[in-house]
Design a protein around this motif. Structure first.
Motif, PDB file in Angstrom:
ATOM      1  N   ASP A   4       0.861  -1.186   0.000  1.00  0.00           N
ATOM      2  CA  ASP A   4       0.000   0.000   0.000  1.00  0.00           C
ATOM      3  C   ASP A   4       0.895   1.232   0.000  1.00  0.00           C
ATOM      4  O   ASP A   4       1.151   1.835   1.027  1.00  0.00           O
ATOM      5  N   VAL A   5       1.376   1.608  -1.190  1.00  0.00           N
ATOM      6  CA  VAL A   5       2.322   2.724  -1.290  1.00  0.00           C
ATOM      7  C   VAL A   5       1.702   4.028  -0.851  1.00  0.00           C
ATOM      8  O   VAL A   5       2.347   4.884  -0.251  1.00  0.00           O
ATOM      9  N   ALA A  45      19.292  -4.420  -8.561  1.00  0.00           N
ATOM     10  CA  ALA A  45      19.090  -3.184  -9.318  1.00  0.00           C
ATOM     11  C   ALA A  45      17.608  -2.893  -9.508  1.00  0.00           C
ATOM     12  O   ALA A  45      17.162  -1.742  -9.392  1.00  0.00           O
ATOM     13  N   TYR A  46      16.821  -3.914  -9.775  1.00  0.00           N
ATOM     14  CA  TYR A  46      15.395  -3.725 -10.038  1.00  0.00           C
ATOM     15  C   TYR A  46      14.647  -3.254  -8.794  1.00  0.00           C
ATOM     16  O   TYR A  46      13.811  -2.349  -8.865  1.00  0.00           O
ATOM     17  N   VAL A  47      14.962  -3.855  -7.663  1.00  0.00           N
ATOM     18  CA  VAL A  47      14.290  -3.447  -6.435  1.00  0.00           C
ATOM     19  C   VAL A  47      14.734  -2.051  -6.007  1.00  0.00           C
ATOM     20  O   VAL A  47      14.022  -1.361  -5.264  1.00  0.00           O
ATOM     21  N   SER A  48      15.890  -1.609  -6.477  1.00  0.00           N
ATOM     22  CA  SER A  48      16.403  -0.277  -6.128  1.00  0.00           C
ATOM     23  C   SER A  48      15.874   0.814  -7.046  1.00  0.00           C
ATOM     24  O   SER A  48      16.228   1.982  -6.884  1.00  0.00           O
ATOM     25  N   LEU A  80       9.108  -7.554  -6.785  1.00  0.00           N
ATOM     26  CA  LEU A  80      10.216  -6.600  -6.656  1.00  0.00           C
ATOM     27  C   LEU A  80       9.792  -5.204  -7.114  1.00  0.00           C
ATOM     28  O   LEU A  80      10.243  -4.201  -6.555  1.00  0.00           O
ATOM     29  N   LYS A  81       8.930  -5.154  -8.132  1.00  0.00           N
ATOM     30  CA  LYS A  81       8.449  -3.859  -8.609  1.00  0.00           C
ATOM     31  C   LYS A  81       7.677  -3.145  -7.507  1.00  0.00           C
ATOM     32  O   LYS A  81       7.827  -1.930  -7.302  1.00  0.00           O
ATOM     33  N   LYS A  82       6.842  -3.903  -6.774  1.00  0.00           N
ATOM     34  CA  LYS A  82       6.092  -3.307  -5.674  1.00  0.00           C
ATOM     35  C   LYS A  82       7.026  -2.793  -4.591  1.00  0.00           C
ATOM     36  O   LYS A  82       6.799  -1.731  -4.000  1.00  0.00           O
ATOM     37  N   PHE A  87      10.187   1.996  -1.898  1.00  0.00           N
ATOM     38  CA  PHE A  87      11.411   2.783  -1.721  1.00  0.00           C
ATOM     39  C   PHE A  87      11.301   4.145  -2.400  1.00  0.00           C
ATOM     40  O   PHE A  87      11.802   5.151  -1.894  1.00  0.00           O
ATOM     41  N   ALA A  88      10.620   4.180  -3.559  1.00  0.00           N
ATOM     42  CA  ALA A  88      10.427   5.458  -4.259  1.00  0.00           C
ATOM     43  C   ALA A  88       9.561   6.390  -3.426  1.00  0.00           C
ATOM     44  O   ALA A  88       9.822   7.602  -3.342  1.00  0.00           O
TER      45      ALA A  88
END
Length: 293
Positions: A4-5, A45-48, A80-82, A87-88
């Motif tokens: 839940d961003v 890298a993808y999760v970052s 990982l995208k979620k 993090f964003a």
């Protein structure tokens, strides 16, 4: 994995903790050298926040091949995208908090200055400055740009302005007329001088006796006038503009007009507002001579 961003409070904090825990697991697996190191670095890298395209460019692979390699690890690309979105969001909130602290600190250090000045000084969009100021936005006008009156002044209008100036200030001094007239959206002394030939002729055309300053009885000293300005800023208001100041003065019997205060003190509204707030904040401790410098 449900992320839940947009959540607030504990909900987002819990998601952030989960995201950091997964990141630690990824880093630990990379450290131990287990599994396909290239695929694990892609996961990291993808999760970052890196995209599948940018990761593929670094390894000369298509985005779909990168996705396949990531999905062969124990982490899936969709999950990982979620996590990367969490993090964003964390980064966005940190930037917003830092910007708000900078804007509020600027507000206290620059009382009366414009939101436009804050935008230029801090490198933050003007609409964003207003949003971050919150309740303090009313203490800072949006801009100091004054729109000039696009018209040709008639003789009757100039004579009326001269009469109003004389009635409110008791003066016939040309330089004082310029200060008073600008405060009321009028022309400088040059306009009536050009129209009637010279300043004394303009005064005579207006039917004002003498071309000298008339010493009227002054009900308020300069210090009294500073006190009036300070009282205006002492109370919480929705607006602290010159128009709001004039309306406030008009509600109090026998108070001088805003234009008379500006002419007598010889300051623009922006400077009066700035110094009154500095006095209230304790940056200045006397009216003269430091005020208005």
């Amino acid at each position: 994995m449900g992320i839940d961003v947009a959540g607030n409070g504990d909900g987002f904090d819990q998601e952030l903790q989960k995201a950091h825990a997964v990141l630690l697991e990824i880093d630990e697996e990379i450290r131990r050298g287990e599994g396909d190191s290239r695929s694990l670095k892609m996961v990291r890298a993808y999760v970052s926040g890196a995209t599948l395209e940018s990761i593929g460019e670094g390894h000369k692979l298509t985005r779909e091949r990168v996705r396949q390699l990531i999905n062969k690890t124990r982490w899936k690309a969709t999950d990982l995208k979620k996590l990367s979105l969490v993090f964003a969001e964390q980064s966005r909130r940190m930037v917003e908090k830092a910007d708000r602290e900078r804007v509020i600190a600027w507000s206290f250090a620059n009382p009366g200055s414009t939101q436009e000045e804050a935008s230029e000084k801090l490198g933050i969009d003007r609409s964003r400055v207003r949003e971050l100021l919150g309740e303090r936005s009313g203490r800072h006008p949006a801009t100091s740009v004054v729109k000039k009156r696009a018209k040709r002044w008639s003789d009757e209008e100039l004579i009326e302005l001269l009469w109003r100036f004389h009635e409110e200030t008791g003066s016939t001094v040309a330089t004082q007329f310029t200060e008073w007239s600008r405060a009321n959206g009028g022309p400088t002394k040059q306009t009536p001088m050009n129209r009637f030939g010279k300043w004394s002729a303009a005064i005579e055309a207006a039917g004002i006796a003498g071309s000298y300053s008339v010493d009227r009885e002054r009900l308020y000293s300069n210090q009294d006038m500073w006190a009036i300005v300070i009282d205006f800023f002492r109370e919480d208001r929705t607006e602290y503009t010159y128009r709001a100041f004039e309306s406030w003065l008009a509600e109090t019997p026998n108070f001088p007009s805003g234009s008379l205060i500006r002419v007598r003190l010889g300051k623009t509204w922006q400077i009066l507002a700035r110094d009154a707030q500095r006095l209230l904040a304790g940056y200045l401790d006397e009216f003269e001579p430091r005020v208005g410098e």
